[in-house]
Design a protein around this motif. Structure first.
Motif, short mmCIF file in Angstrom:
data_model
loop_
_atom_site.label_atom_id
_atom_site.label_comp_id
_atom_site.label_asym_id
_atom_site.label_seq_id
_atom_site.Cartn_x
_atom_site.Cartn_y
_atom_site.Cartn_z
N ARG A 182 24.35 21.03 22.27
CA ARG A 182 25.25 19.88 22.11
C ARG A 182 25.63 19.64 20.65
O ARG A 182 26.28 18.66 20.32
N LYS A 183 25.21 20.55 19.77
CA LYS A 183 25.52 20.50 18.33
C LYS A 183 25.01 19.23 17.66
O LYS A 183 25.69 18.60 16.85
N LEU A 184 23.78 18.87 18.04
CA LEU A 184 23.12 17.72 17.43
C LEU A 184 22.10 18.17 16.39
O LEU A 184 21.73 17.40 15.51
N ILE A 185 21.65 19.40 16.51
CA ILE A 185 20.62 19.95 15.61
C ILE A 185 20.97 21.41 15.34
O ILE A 185 21.54 22.07 16.21
N PHE A 186 20.67 21.88 14.14
CA PHE A 186 21.10 23.21 13.72
C PHE A 186 19.95 24.00 13.10
O PHE A 186 19.82 24.07 11.88
N PRO A 187 19.12 24.61 13.95
CA PRO A 187 18.02 25.40 13.41
C PRO A 187 18.56 26.70 12.78
O PRO A 187 19.65 27.14 13.12
N GLU A 188 17.78 27.24 11.86
CA GLU A 188 18.10 28.57 11.35
C GLU A 188 17.46 29.57 12.29
O GLU A 188 16.58 29.23 13.07
N ARG A 189 17.89 30.81 12.20
CA ARG A 189 17.30 31.88 13.01
C ARG A 189 16.68 32.91 12.07
O ARG A 189 17.27 33.29 11.07
N SER A 190 15.49 33.36 12.45
CA SER A 190 14.86 34.43 11.70
C SER A 190 15.57 35.74 12.02
O SER A 190 16.43 35.79 12.91
N LYS A 191 15.20 36.81 11.34
CA LYS A 191 15.81 38.12 11.61
C LYS A 191 15.60 38.55 13.06
O LYS A 191 16.41 39.28 13.61
N THR A 192 14.53 38.08 13.65
CA THR A 192 14.25 38.43 15.05
C THR A 192 14.80 37.40 16.03
O THR A 192 14.53 37.49 17.23
N GLY A 193 15.54 36.41 15.54
CA GLY A 193 16.19 35.43 16.41
C GLY A 193 15.37 34.19 16.72
O GLY A 193 15.78 33.37 17.53
N ILE A 194 14.21 34.05 16.08
CA ILE A 194 13.35 32.88 16.34
C ILE A 194 13.92 31.67 15.62
O ILE A 194 14.25 31.72 14.43
N ARG A 195 14.02 30.56 16.36
CA ARG A 195 14.52 29.32 15.77
C ARG A 195 13.49 28.77 14.79
O ARG A 195 12.30 28.73 15.09
N LYS A 196 13.99 28.25 13.66
CA LYS A 196 13.13 27.62 12.65
C LYS A 196 13.72 26.26 12.30
O LYS A 196 14.92 26.13 12.07
N TYR A 197 12.87 25.25 12.28
CA TYR A 197 13.28 23.87 12.03
C TYR A 197 12.60 23.33 10.78
O TYR A 197 11.57 23.83 10.35
N SER A 198 13.16 22.27 10.24
CA SER A 198 12.59 21.59 9.08
C SER A 198 11.94 20.28 9.52
O SER A 198 12.13 19.82 10.65
N PHE A 199 11.19 19.65 8.60
CA PHE A 199 10.63 18.33 8.89
C PHE A 199 11.76 17.32 9.10
O PHE A 199 11.65 16.42 9.93
N GLN A 200 12.85 17.51 8.38
CA GLN A 200 14.00 16.63 8.55
C GLN A 200 14.58 16.80 9.96
O GLN A 200 14.98 15.82 10.60
N ASP A 201 14.60 18.04 10.46
CA ASP A 201 15.06 18.29 11.83
C ASP A 201 14.16 17.57 12.84
O ASP A 201 14.64 17.02 13.83
N VAL A 202 12.85 17.59 12.58
CA VAL A 202 11.89 16.91 13.47
C VAL A 202 12.23 15.42 13.53
O VAL A 202 12.29 14.83 14.61
N GLU A 203 12.47 14.82 12.38
CA GLU A 203 12.82 13.40 12.33
C GLU A 203 14.13 13.14 13.08
O GLU A 203 14.25 12.16 13.83
N THR A 204 15.10 14.03 12.89
CA THR A 204 16.39 13.88 13.58
C THR A 204 16.22 14.00 15.09
O THR A 204 16.81 13.22 15.85
N LEU A 205 15.40 14.94 15.54
CA LEU A 205 15.16 15.10 16.97
C LEU A 205 14.53 13.86 17.59
O LEU A 205 14.91 13.44 18.69
N ILE A 206 13.60 13.26 16.88
CA ILE A 206 12.97 12.03 17.38
C ILE A 206 14.02 10.92 17.47
O ILE A 206 14.08 10.19 18.47
N GLU A 207 14.86 10.83 16.46
CA GLU A 207 15.92 9.82 16.46
C GLU A 207 16.89 10.07 17.63
O GLU A 207 17.29 9.13 18.33
N ILE A 208 17.27 11.32 17.85
CA ILE A 208 18.17 11.67 18.95
C ILE A 208 17.56 11.26 20.29
O ILE A 208 18.21 10.62 21.12
N ALA A 209 16.30 11.62 20.49
CA ALA A 209 15.62 11.29 21.75
C ALA A 209 15.57 9.78 21.97
O ALA A 209 15.81 9.30 23.09
N ASN A 210 15.29 9.03 20.92
CA ASN A 210 15.24 7.57 21.03
C ASN A 210 16.61 7.00 21.38
O ASN A 210 16.73 6.10 22.22
#
Length: 105
Positions: free
Chosen positions: A36-64
């Motif tokens: 839904r383009k609310l969060i934008f993780p980076e991808r490692s070379k193998t395609g694994i999503r990586k998030y920041s602490f700021q992303d964690v805070e944003t996700l909690i805010e989105i869920a609320n």
């Protein structure tokens, strides 16, 4: 102190599993927020999503907000507005404009 500037909050190093544990959201919910383009993780070379602490805070805010009945497109609009307010280019241009205005008045 090397991290006193808070830059650790934007470094994308956290896996989706850890984010799920920290937020209480399922991995499926987190991927949905990405779709839904609310969060934008980076991808490692193998395609694994990586998030920041700021992303964690944003996700909690989105869920609320979703729990309160706010629609995803409204959340996206607000996040985009907020991002533009703190975009370094926008801030720099605003400061330069202010300096020019002060100089030529």
């Amino acid at each position: 102190m090397p991290w006193s500037d808070g830059s650790y909050k934007i470094k994308k190093v956290i896996s989706i599993g850890t984010v799920s544990e920290l937020t209480g959201l399922s991995e499926r919910q987190i991927r949905y927020y990405e779709e839904r383009k609310l969060i934008f993780p980076e991808r490692s070379k193998t395609g694994i999503r990586k998030y920041s602490f700021q992303d964690v805070e944003t996700l909690i805010e989105i869920a609320n907000q979703l729990e309160e009945g706010v629609l995803t497109h409204e959340i996206r609009k607000e996040l985009k507005r907020r991002e533009q307010l703190i975009d370094p280019k926008v801030v720099r241009n605003s400061l330069l404009q202010g300096q020019l205005n002060a100089h030529f008045k």
